[in-house]
Design a protein around this motif. Structure first.
Motif, short mmCIF file in Angstrom:
data_model
loop_
_atom_site.label_atom_id
_atom_site.label_comp_id
_atom_site.label_asym_id
_atom_site.label_seq_id
_atom_site.Cartn_x
_atom_site.Cartn_y
_atom_site.Cartn_z
N GLU A 139 5.27 1.81 12.32
CA GLU A 139 4.22 1.38 11.41
C GLU A 139 4.74 1.11 10.01
O GLU A 139 4.19 0.27 9.29
N ASN A 140 5.77 1.83 9.60
CA ASN A 140 6.29 1.66 8.25
C ASN A 140 7.63 0.94 8.20
O ASN A 140 8.41 1.11 7.27
N HIS A 142 8.99 -2.83 7.97
CA HIS A 142 8.45 -4.15 7.61
C HIS A 142 9.58 -5.17 7.52
O HIS A 142 10.64 -4.89 6.94
N GLN A 146 3.71 -8.76 3.02
CA GLN A 146 2.48 -9.54 2.95
C GLN A 146 1.58 -9.08 1.82
O GLN A 146 0.84 -9.86 1.23
N ASN A 147 1.65 -7.77 1.50
CA ASN A 147 0.80 -7.21 0.45
C ASN A 147 1.61 -6.18 -0.34
O ASN A 147 1.76 -5.04 0.09
N GLU A 149 0.95 -4.35 -2.79
CA GLU A 149 0.21 -3.13 -3.15
C GLU A 149 0.30 -2.08 -2.05
O GLU A 149 0.10 -0.89 -2.30
N HIS A 150 0.62 -2.50 -0.84
CA HIS A 150 0.77 -1.55 0.27
C HIS A 150 1.87 -0.53 -0.02
O HIS A 150 1.83 0.59 0.51
N PHE A 151 2.82 -0.87 -0.86
CA PHE A 151 3.97 -0.01 -1.13
C PHE A 151 3.79 0.82 -2.40
O PHE A 151 4.71 1.52 -2.81
N SER A 152 2.62 0.75 -2.99
CA SER A 152 2.35 1.49 -4.22
C SER A 152 2.49 2.99 -4.00
O SER A 152 1.90 3.56 -3.07
N LYS A 154 4.96 4.71 -2.88
CA LYS A 154 5.75 5.11 -1.72
C LYS A 154 7.24 5.05 -2.01
O LYS A 154 7.69 4.42 -2.96
#
Length: 239
Positions: A139-140, A142, A146-147, A149-152, A154
């Motif tokens: 799941e993590n 990549h 694509q986004n 902000e998904h990695f904010s 982390k």
């Protein structure tokens, strides 16, 4: 075949080169068709649509998605016919000089001229190769962003040495808790200014490569990286 079915020029490929060719052919008052294998125009640019593009002449730095938008708008200026989700399988020239193009689905397209603008072709993402076969896609893990902000907040590990890896390292460093960049060579294949900035704001480790993933269910918990020359190993946590 009737005259209305014949195009002056048919362009195979709807990436930047194909779209500009359609625009320029329209400037020459030609009847134009674009045949694109994917479901949208833009080609390989969609692989990094949210990345900032720095090196297009005459344009300031911008998101690649905005560049795609402008290219599509320009390509459509003279209303070309656009055929999506269609691949050209073969073409032959008729006795009258017209080309017949056979595409998926059995349809035939007629044209006086063909421009092949396939670039890299239909992009296939190069996936991580390890000695031990991965049982599933984590799941993590990549292969494209694509986004952002998904990695904010982390912890992010980026493996690569080209412009894409370096540019994403810089952008995600503004959002993530931490960014580690590994590359199997000491030298990066990217713009020197960006490499310098990356070195200042991220944890860069060279020459290293990913050798093992330690998972917790469908999520990567730790990444094992190996020094390419010393064969030494260390672990990097995953966010």
């Amino acid at each position: 075949m009737i005259e209305e079915d014949i195009y002056d020029v048919t362009i195979i490929g709807g990436g930047p080169a194909g779209m500009y060719a359609a625009f320029y052919a329209g400037m020459r008052d030609m009847k134009v068709k674009i045949i694109e294998g994917k479901d949208q125009l833009g080609g390989f640019l969609h692989t990094y649509a949210e990345k900032t593009i720095w090196d297009v002449g005459g344009l300031p730095p911008m998101k690649c998605s905005k560049l795609i938008e402008w290219l599509v708008q320009q390509a459509n200026t003279f209303n070309p016919t656009v055929v999506l989700n269609c691949k050209v399988e073969r073409f032959t020239r008729l006795d009258n000089g017209i080309w017949s193009m056979y595409t998926t689905g059995g349809k035939i397209h007629y044209t006086r001229t063909i421009i092949v603008a396939v670039g890299r072709g239909i992009a296939e993402i190069q996936k991580l190769e390890l000695q031990e076969q991965m049982e599933c896609e984590y799941e993590n893990l990549h292969y494209t962003v694509q986004n952002p902000e998904h990695f904010s907040g982390k912890r992010v590990l980026i493996s690569g040495g080209g412009n894409s890896a370096v540019d994403w390292a810089i952008e995600l460093a503004q959002l993530a808790r931490s960014v580690v960049v590994i590359h199997r060579n000491n030298e990066f294949r990217a713009m020197e200014r960006n490499v310098s900035e990356m070195n200042n704001i991220t944890d860069v480790r060279t020459p290293y490569s990913i050798t093992q993933l330690h998972n917790n269910g469908k999520r990567i918990q730790q990444v094992e990286i190996t020094h390419m020359k010393k064969s030494g190993q260390c672990g990097v946590g995953s966010g």
